[in-house]
Design a protein around this motif. Structure first.
Motif, PDB file in Angstrom:
ATOM      1  N   GLU A 217      -5.786  62.507 -19.371  1.00 66.86           N
ATOM      2  CA  GLU A 217      -7.067  63.048 -19.839  1.00 66.86           C
ATOM      3  C   GLU A 217      -6.845  64.147 -20.871  1.00 66.86           C
ATOM      4  N   VAL A 218      -5.910  65.037 -20.583  1.00 69.04           N
ATOM      5  CA  VAL A 218      -5.630  66.140 -21.506  1.00 69.04           C
ATOM      6  C   VAL A 218      -5.044  65.612 -22.817  1.00 69.04           C
ATOM      7  N   ALA A 219      -4.160  64.633 -22.710  1.00 69.21           N
ATOM      8  CA  ALA A 219      -3.544  64.055 -23.910  1.00 69.21           C
ATOM      9  C   ALA A 219      -4.599  63.454 -24.825  1.00 69.21           C
ATOM     10  N   ALA A 220      -5.580  62.780 -24.244  1.00 70.43           N
ATOM     11  CA  ALA A 220      -6.646  62.181 -25.047  1.00 70.43           C
ATOM     12  C   ALA A 220      -7.481  63.252 -25.742  1.00 70.43           C
ATOM     13  N   THR A 221      -7.712  64.359 -25.058  1.00 74.10           N
ATOM     14  CA  THR A 221      -8.531  65.440 -25.618  1.00 74.10           C
ATOM     15  C   THR A 221      -7.842  66.139 -26.786  1.00 74.10           C
ATOM     16  N   PHE A 222      -6.526  66.353 -26.670  1.00 75.71           N
ATOM     17  CA  PHE A 222      -5.817  67.170 -27.653  1.00 75.71           C
ATOM     18  C   PHE A 222      -4.976  66.353 -28.636  1.00 75.71           C
ATOM     19  N   GLY A 223      -5.119  65.047 -28.607  1.00 75.61           N
ATOM     20  CA  GLY A 223      -4.367  64.226 -29.547  1.00 75.61           C
ATOM     21  C   GLY A 223      -2.886  64.187 -29.265  1.00 75.61           C
ATOM     22  N   ILE A 224      -2.515  64.359 -28.001  1.00 81.69           N
ATOM     23  CA  ILE A 224      -1.106  64.276 -27.599  1.00 81.69           C
ATOM     24  C   ILE A 224      -0.774  62.815 -27.373  1.00 81.69           C
ATOM     25  N   ILE A 225       0.327  62.362 -27.945  1.00 82.72           N
ATOM     26  CA  ILE A 225       0.741  60.977 -27.763  1.00 82.72           C
ATOM     27  C   ILE A 225       1.393  60.859 -26.393  1.00 82.72           C
TER      28      ILE A 225
END
Length: 232
Positions: A217-225
């Motif tokens: 969820e956090v990766a999707a929010t912050f553009g983390i691959i």
């Protein structure tokens, strides 16, 4: 499959680690928080979390995917110095206009055509792959900005500006202190959001899947691959 007691022990371990991450973030010790995230990701097999924290701490490898918050629009500038009879300009900084950008791209295309290498674009976003310690060092230095030099800069400059010796200069992208601080701040917020999301996902019953889902969820929010990787 884990029994009741091992599950409770794992849940206590995760909760204690998350509390330590949270306290480090509240103390503004982002390096320590990410080190704990890396250890937590390793302990409970949440590989994307571990790899994100590792690369934030150690820097992103050349060619690896970089989070969206570490990329910037390529507003290229040139530091010009012209010396000609009756005319002199010293260290004049200007942004490349549309015509100059087109010339730069044409020069870049020609360079890569000659070498047979994969072409590059002058309009590609610029990724900053510094380790977090490097960001902290820059912020402590008191400097206002950092100039990023493209690897193709010297070759392009020699093709789009006079080659009669009258021009001296280089192409660069100025990254402001505010932008650099923003990279650190976004990593800090992402880590804090991970702690909050992990607690929301688990509802007090921490396991591998709740941490994996939280970081997804956090990766999707912050553009983390990051890919969701199932527990072993």
């Amino acid at each position: 499959m884990l029994g009741t007691k091992p599950k409770r022990k794992l849940a206590r371990h995760i909760e204690a680690r998350l509390a330590s991450v949270e306290q480090s973030l509240l103390d503004d010790d982002v390096c320590q928080a990410l080190l704990l995230c890396m250890t937590l990701g390793d302990d409970v097999r949440t590989v994307p979390l571990r790899e994100w924290a590792r690369q934030e701490l150690g820097g992103y490898e050349q060619g690896s995917a970089v989070p969206a918050y570490r990329t910037f629009d390529p507003i290229w500038c040139v530091n010009q110095s012209f010396v000609r009879p009756g005319y002199s300009v010293s260290n004049q900084v200007v942004c490349l206009d549309i015509t100059e950008l087109a010339k730069a791209q044409a020069a870049l295309d020609a360079i890569f055509a000659d070498s047979g290498s994969e072409p590059m674009s002058v309009s590609e976003p610029v990724a900053i792959n510094w380790p977090l310690s490097g960001i902290d060092d820059f912020l402590a230095s008191g400097k206002d900005s950092w100039d990023v030099m493209p690897p193709w800069g010297p070759s392009v400059v020699s093709r789009i500006y006079p080659n009669d010796g009258s021009f001296k200069g280089h192409i660069f992208l100025p990254i402001s202190r505010t932008q650099i601080a923003g990279m650190r701040g976004t990593a800090q917020v992402a880590a804090m959001d991970f702690v909050s999301e992990a607690r929301a996902q688990s509802r007090g019953r921490f396991d591998y899947e709740s941490l994996q889902q939280a970081f997804t969820e956090v990766a999707a929010t912050f553009g983390i691959i990051a890919k969701r990787i199932a527990a072993d």
